[in-house]
Design an enzyme around this catalytic site. Structure first.
Site, PDB file in Angstrom:
ATOM      1  N   TYR A  42     -35.997  23.981 -12.870  1.00 14.28           N
ATOM      2  CA  TYR A  42     -37.319  23.726 -12.306  1.00 14.28           C
ATOM      3  C   TYR A  42     -37.470  22.273 -11.842  1.00 14.28           C
ATOM      4  O   TYR A  42     -38.294  21.970 -10.982  1.00 14.28           O
ATOM      5  CB  TYR A  42     -38.399  24.013 -13.353  1.00 14.28           C
ATOM      6  CG  TYR A  42     -38.811  25.465 -13.482  1.00 14.28           C
ATOM      7  CD1 TYR A  42     -38.062  26.498 -12.924  1.00 14.28           C
ATOM      8  CD2 TYR A  42     -39.969  25.800 -14.186  1.00 14.28           C
ATOM      9  CE1 TYR A  42     -38.450  27.818 -13.059  1.00 14.28           C
ATOM     10  CE2 TYR A  42     -40.368  27.128 -14.323  1.00 14.28           C
ATOM     11  CZ  TYR A  42     -39.609  28.129 -13.764  1.00 14.28           C
ATOM     12  OH  TYR A  42     -40.003  29.443 -13.903  1.00 14.28           O
ATOM     13  N   CYS A  73     -40.755  24.061 -22.237  1.00 13.90           N
ATOM     14  CA  CYS A  73     -40.116  23.467 -21.056  1.00 13.90           C
ATOM     15  C   CYS A  73     -40.907  22.212 -20.713  1.00 13.90           C
ATOM     16  O   CYS A  73     -42.125  22.288 -20.492  1.00 13.90           O
ATOM     17  CB  CYS A  73     -40.154  24.458 -19.894  1.00 13.90           C
ATOM     18  SG  CYS A  73     -39.609  23.797 -18.299  1.00 13.90           S
ATOM     19  N   CYS A 183     -36.268  17.244 -22.276  1.00 15.91           N
ATOM     20  CA  CYS A 183     -35.997  18.555 -21.683  1.00 15.91           C
ATOM     21  C   CYS A 183     -35.423  19.402 -22.801  1.00 15.91           C
ATOM     22  O   CYS A 183     -34.534  18.942 -23.533  1.00 15.91           O
ATOM     23  CB  CYS A 183     -35.009  18.429 -20.523  1.00 15.91           C
ATOM     24  SG  CYS A 183     -34.447  20.028 -19.874  1.00 15.91           S
ATOM     25  N   THR A 184     -35.922  20.615 -22.959  1.00 13.52           N
ATOM     26  CA  THR A 184     -35.469  21.425 -24.093  1.00 13.52           C
ATOM     27  C   THR A 184     -34.024  21.888 -23.956  1.00 13.52           C
ATOM     28  O   THR A 184     -33.445  22.399 -24.919  1.00 13.52           O
ATOM     29  CB  THR A 184     -36.401  22.640 -24.308  1.00 13.52           C
ATOM     30  OG1 THR A 184     -36.539  23.376 -23.080  1.00 13.52           O
ATOM     31  CG2 THR A 184     -37.766  22.187 -24.793  1.00 13.52           C
TER      32      THR A 184
END
Length: 264
Positions: A42, A73, A183-184
């Site tokens: 994304y 996210c 960021c995961t």
């Protein structure tokens, strides 16, 4: 007590790092997870498109009668969390504020770094949260656009991963004592990131910090799952190949899972 599941969403497999921590801290809770792998990453996308995709996942989770939604996210949190939180009548958590709060508590030097997708960094969400809570904390942000594709292609232990992480993070080495994994997906690269940054740098996993907030909200709204009522099991969905998702997920979660492909 509330036996409904908790919904998790992410652009891909990164949100599984939050789910793993959820299994550890809150094993009685049931999870429904959706990863939009077909449209990941994304980070390079325009904000309006990210918002649209995130709402599609939210609406899917609502059809599953979830009692809470976790936007696992950072990019989607930065772009869409506030709007979604205001429009839904169930709790909605993002991953940015918990990570920012943990970083402030962690730093001794007052120098905090943030690594994330281009959109997360562009949004300036982490820096704003940190400086609202601790105005004297110095913040440096760095976009790492190559990290998510490495994780999504299951190359976390490859020589390519080591090379990319080293080249990307070199500008930050020696300049901070706390680094937010913004960021995961990034906890899946944690050993390499730690090695590059040095053992003295504290890495903040925003997803793991978020699970502590999940626990607080479950108690506050009295919607915990009752241990005595066995839940229906965890459910995982992807917009891409179930096989690819399953391979990474089982490796990370250390358990067998069933994965279904859906079209949003």
């Amino acid at each position: 007590m509330d036996s409904r599941p908790i919904g998790f969403l992410d652009s891909g497999v990164g949100g599984l790092t939050v789910v793993k921590e959820m299994f550890r801290q809150l094993p009685e809770e049931e999870v429904i997870f959706i990863g939009d792998q077909a449209r990941a990453p994304y980070g390079p996308r325009p904000a309006q498109q990210i918002r649209e995709f995130t709402w599609q996942m939210v609406n899917f989770l609502l059809t599953k009668n979830v009692k809470m939604i976790v936007i696992a996210c950072n990019t989607a949190t930065a772009v869409a969390w506030q709007e979604i939180k205001e429009k839904l009548d169930i709790p909605v958590l993002g991953v940015i504020l918990p990570g920012a709060s943990a970083a402030i508590k962690s730093t001794n030097s007052g120098k905090v770094g943030i690594i994330g997708t281009p959109m997360t960094v562009k949004s300036d969400a982490y820096r704003q949260k940190i400086q609202a809570l601790s105005p004297n904390t110095a913040v440096v942000s760095l976009a790492c656009p190559k990290f998510v594709p490495i994780v999504e292609s299951n190359q976390m232990s490859s020589s390519l991963a080591k090379k990319v992480v080293y080249e990307t993070l070199s500008p930050l080495v020696g300049k901070l004592d706390t680094l937010i994994l913004g960021c995961t997906h990034y906890p899946l690269l944690r050993p390499i990131i730690q090695n590059v940054m040095g053992a003295e740098v504290k890495l903040i996993d925003s997803g793991a910090e978020t699970v502590r907030d999940i626990s607080v909200l479950l108690n506050y709204f009295e919607i915990n799952h009752n241990w005595q009522n066995k839940h229906g099991g965890h459910h995982f969905y992807t917009t891409a190949s179930p096989k690819g998702f399953k391979e990474i997920a089982e490796q990370w979660l250390s358990q067998e899972i069933n994965v279904e492909r859906i079209v949003l």
